[in-house]
Scaffold this motif. Structure first.
Motif, PDB file in Angstrom:
ATOM      1  N   ASP A   1      -7.821   0.600  -7.475  1.00  0.00           N
ATOM      2  CA  ASP A   1      -7.459   1.220  -6.088  1.00  0.00           C
ATOM      3  C   ASP A   1      -8.101   0.586  -4.452  1.00  0.00           C
ATOM      4  O   ASP A   1      -7.949   0.912  -3.587  1.00  0.00           O
ATOM      5  N   HIS A   2      -8.310  -0.403  -4.576  1.00  0.00           N
ATOM      6  CA  HIS A   2      -8.372  -1.083  -3.465  1.00  0.00           C
ATOM      7  C   HIS A   2      -8.499  -2.749  -3.640  1.00  0.00           C
ATOM      8  O   HIS A   2      -8.793  -3.444  -4.533  1.00  0.00           O
TER       9      HIS A   2
ATOM     10  N   ALA B   1      -6.789  -3.969   2.386  1.00  0.00           N
ATOM     11  CA  ALA B   1      -7.652  -4.536   3.400  1.00  0.00           C
ATOM     12  C   ALA B   1      -7.040  -6.008   3.529  1.00  0.00           C
ATOM     13  O   ALA B   1      -7.226  -6.664   2.681  1.00  0.00           O
TER      14      ALA B   1
ATOM     15  N   ILE C   1      -2.378   2.385  -3.568  1.00  0.00           N
ATOM     16  CA  ILE C   1      -3.747   0.979  -3.577  1.00  0.00           C
ATOM     17  C   ILE C   1      -4.151   0.958  -2.390  1.00  0.00           C
ATOM     18  O   ILE C   1      -3.185   0.347  -1.392  1.00  0.00           O
ATOM     19  N   GLN C   2      -5.161   0.493  -1.939  1.00  0.00           N
ATOM     20  CA  GLN C   2      -5.602   0.669  -0.364  1.00  0.00           C
ATOM     21  C   GLN C   2      -5.599  -1.056  -0.275  1.00  0.00           C
ATOM     22  O   GLN C   2      -6.025  -1.636  -1.390  1.00  0.00           O
TER      23      GLN C   2
ATOM     24  N   GLU D   1      -8.259  -6.402  -1.731  1.00  0.00           N
ATOM     25  CA  GLU D   1      -8.704  -7.159  -0.093  1.00  0.00           C
ATOM     26  C   GLU D   1      -7.656  -8.619   0.234  1.00  0.00           C
ATOM     27  O   GLU D   1      -8.450  -9.088  -1.368  1.00  0.00           O
TER      28      GLU D   1
ATOM     29  N   ASP E   1      -9.718  -7.966  -5.714  1.00  0.00           N
ATOM     30  CA  ASP E   1      -9.431  -6.542  -6.804  1.00  0.00           C
ATOM     31  C   ASP E   1     -10.441  -6.002  -7.056  1.00  0.00           C
ATOM     32  O   ASP E   1     -11.538  -7.163  -7.875  1.00  0.00           O
TER      33      ASP E   1
ATOM     34  N   SER F   1       1.134  -1.097   0.152  1.00  0.00           N
ATOM     35  CA  SER F   1       0.035  -0.310   0.133  1.00  0.00           C
ATOM     36  C   SER F   1       0.536   1.143  -0.269  1.00  0.00           C
ATOM     37  O   SER F   1       0.841   1.961  -0.963  1.00  0.00           O
ATOM     38  N   ARG F   2       1.612   1.088   0.560  1.00  0.00           N
ATOM     39  CA  ARG F   2       3.499   2.633   1.417  1.00  0.00           C
ATOM     40  C   ARG F   2       3.295   2.358  -1.049  1.00  0.00           C
ATOM     41  O   ARG F   2       3.492   3.596  -0.971  1.00  0.00           O
TER      42      ARG F   2
END
Length: 613
Positions: free
Chosen positions: A537-538, A501, A498-499, A540, A556, A493-494
């Protein structure tokens, strides 16, 4: 007033208690307030139904319609008749006719609904059966193509039905159905036989007579007809009236001839097939026919095997446990039996056989024997065993390659840490010492270069640590898979923005180390594919263990793709998927990919705990 009401209620209860119809009182919400004893016959304990929602017992396909009818009655107070199905606790469906009537309170509002229902299942079945029989009768009349005729012998007058005129290809207006006119339509090769039999029967003989002959229509078409005749005689035995039915059986006769020809061709083909043993056995298992294929595969000639029991093709231990009889019993009940197993030749050698046993019935449905087809598939079985062996060796090799790759990763990570890392650390210290001993105000440009060099060294150290973490994730060794995946998610993510979870539970850490490592590497590769291809952009990541099944999921919300076209547009992505699949299979896990265009991608790995790894 109260006394009258109680008396009315008591009369209603006495009527309801003794009624054979289903009577229920429902409140405005459809809950049962009272049901009469007739409900016991369908639902068992009627008392348990008090307070239950009446719609719950209605068939799901009828429920919405019944609910609408009920609430319409609650709303406007008008009685309504409905037909629906009850779904009983045992799963049986019962057809119901029901009349709902509203009971009003002193304010004119609907207080209760009385529903009187009747089980009409048997009546409905009878009605449907009558309809089916009527339809069958109509179809039989249309299909049978039967003509009816009658002759008054004393008056020498004949009458034909419309269908009989059609069978003979004549019309009522142009044809007089007398004896001579009829015989003129009979085929000349059959005419004398028909005329002689008719004359002899007039003089005396049986009351019923069947005959089959050919006719020639005026248009030249030759047809075969079957006729059945009944003679009515007076007290002296003289025929006074003849009744007959006539059916055009040309198509049936042609079909029978074709069937006989087909059967003869089939028999010839079966007898000459050499790759399959095809033979017949009677209901008790004794061989009644034998083809060339059976002779070649089994080693017996027809004259030495026909009449013997087919159990001689079984291994002795299989015969002792009753396999021959069980096969025939199964085929007799199910119509067919199919299996693979060892079969014995005349010389005692064995071969692996694919066997099909088929039940044969006569016209009355009685068992008349079995057909048995045997195919020698020894070579195919050997090839399958070789293929399985090759697949096992391939899995071992794949697992070994993964182990070698991980060993190389560990070695490279160690080299980076022990050599490059220490040198970079020493270089950083030296730069710090030089910078601290150099007056910055006297040499500003040099001091800036030293600071820039220190930052460059530190950045190189950080990059090297990231590479080492990917080469050998220490969090996986020290804290287990959930912790390593959580660290991987945060780092990804860093790096990409991209977020991610993450959901994970501690019990997954009890998996074998190779499985932990495989799942971690698959998650790494899946995230790399997300960064390169998904435009997501996300993401899991979930890892869990339920009922002996450990699962890793990476999903994703990107553009997705069509898995059937993966190799056409991006060979890199296809290679990454292949690597993930091979890593999973190397530790005995199942790998699957769920992807659709514009619907994202999910990578799923499932490992059955205890399956080995």
């Amino acid at each position: 007033m109260t006394k009258d009401l109680r008396e009315t209620e008591e009369r209603f209860r006495r009527i309801a208690e003794n009624a054979s119809d289903l009577i229920a009182l429902l409140d405005p919400q459809g809950r049962r307030v009272y049901v009469n004893p007739a409900y016991d016959g369908l639902f068992g304990d009627r008392k348990a139904m008090i307070g239950s929602v009446s719609f719950d017992d209605v068939h799901p396909e009828d429920r919405e319609r019944v609910q609408q009818s009920f609430f319409d009655t609650v709303h406007d107070g008008e009685g309504r008749r409905t037909e629906f199905r009850f779904l009983l606790p045992n799963g049986e469906e019962r057809h119901i006719e029901s009349q709902a009537s509203a009971v009003f309170d002193t304010y004119g509002k609907v207080a209760l609904v009385v529903r009187v229902s009747r089980d009409v299942t048997e009546r409905r079945k009878t009605y449907e059966a009558l309809q089916a029989r009527d339809l069958q009768l109509q179809e039989a009349q249309a299909v049978a193509n039967l003509g009816i005729w009658e002759r008054d012998v004393q008056k020498d007058v004949s009458t034909w039905s419309d269908q009989l005129y059609k069978i003979f290809g004549v019309t009522r207006d142009s044809f007089n159905p007398g004896r001579e006119a009829f015989l003129a339509l009979v085929h000349r090769e059959d005419r004398e036989r028909v005329a002689t039999s008719a004359k002899s029967l007039l003089d005396g003989g049986p009351a019923l007579f069947d005959n089959q002959f050919r006719i020639v229509r005026p248009d030249g078409a030759v047809r075969t007809v079957y006729t059945r005749v009944r003679f009515d005689r007076d007290d002296s035995g003289r025929a006074v009236r003849i009744l007959g039915v006539c059916q055009d059986v040309t198509d049936r006769k042609l079909a029978e001839e074709q069937a006989r020809a087909t059967e003869e061709r089939f028999r010839t083909m079966v007898e000459n097939v050499r790759d399959y043993a095809i033979y017949m056995i009677d209901p008790t298992g004794y061989i009644t026919s034998w083809n060339l294929g059976a002779e070649r595969i089994k080693g017996y000639h027809a004259d030495e095997i026909i009449g013997r029991h087919y159990s001689l093709f079984f291994l002795s231990e299989h015969t002792e446990r009753g396999d021959p009889g069980l096969q025939l019993e199964f085929a007799a009940i199910q119509g067919r039996y199919e299996s693979e197993g060892w079969s014995v030749r005349k010389d005692g050698s064995r071969f692996w056989a694919h066997v099909i046993v088929t039940r044969l019935l006569d016209e009355s449905g009685k068992l008349r024997g079995f057909s048995r087809i045997t195919h020698d598939i020894t070579e195919r079985r050997r090839a399958e065993e070789d293929l399985h062996s090759y697949a096992d060796r391939l899995r071992v090799t794949s697992r070994r390659l993964v182990e070698v790759q991980e060993a190389e990763r560990r070695l490279l990570a160690g080299e980076l840490h022990d050599r490059v890392g220490q040198n970079l650390t020493a270089l950083g210290l030296n730069l710090s010492i030089v910078a601290s001993g150099l007056p910055a105000e006297d040499y500003p440009e040099l001091a800036a270069r030293l600071e820039e060099s220190s930052l460059l060294v530190q950045g190189t150290v950080d990059a090297m640590r990231n590479v080492m973490a990917e080469l050998r994730p220490h969090a996986l060794d020290d804290y287990g898979l959930p912790a390593a995946l959580r660290t991987l998610a945060a780092s990804f993510s860093r790096r990409t923005g991209i977020q991610v979870a993450f959901q994970g539970d501690a019990p997954v850490t009890s998996l074998p180390k190779p499985v932990d490592l495989a799942m971690f590497r698959i998650a790494q590769e899946a995230l790399n594919n997300v960064a390169k291809h998904s435009n997501a952009d996300h993401v899991e990541i979930a890892v869990k263990r339920t009922n002996g099944l450990a699962t890793l999921s990476v999903r994703d919300n990107g553009v997705g793709f069509d898995p059937r076209r993966i190799g056409a547009s991006d060979s890199g992505a296809g290679w990454g998927l292949l690597i993930m699949r091979e890593r999973a299979e190397a530790v005995g896990a199942d790998f699957s990919l769920r992807a659709e265009p514009d619907a994202g991608v999910q990578v799923l790995v499932e490992y059955h705990v205890g399956a080995g790894g």
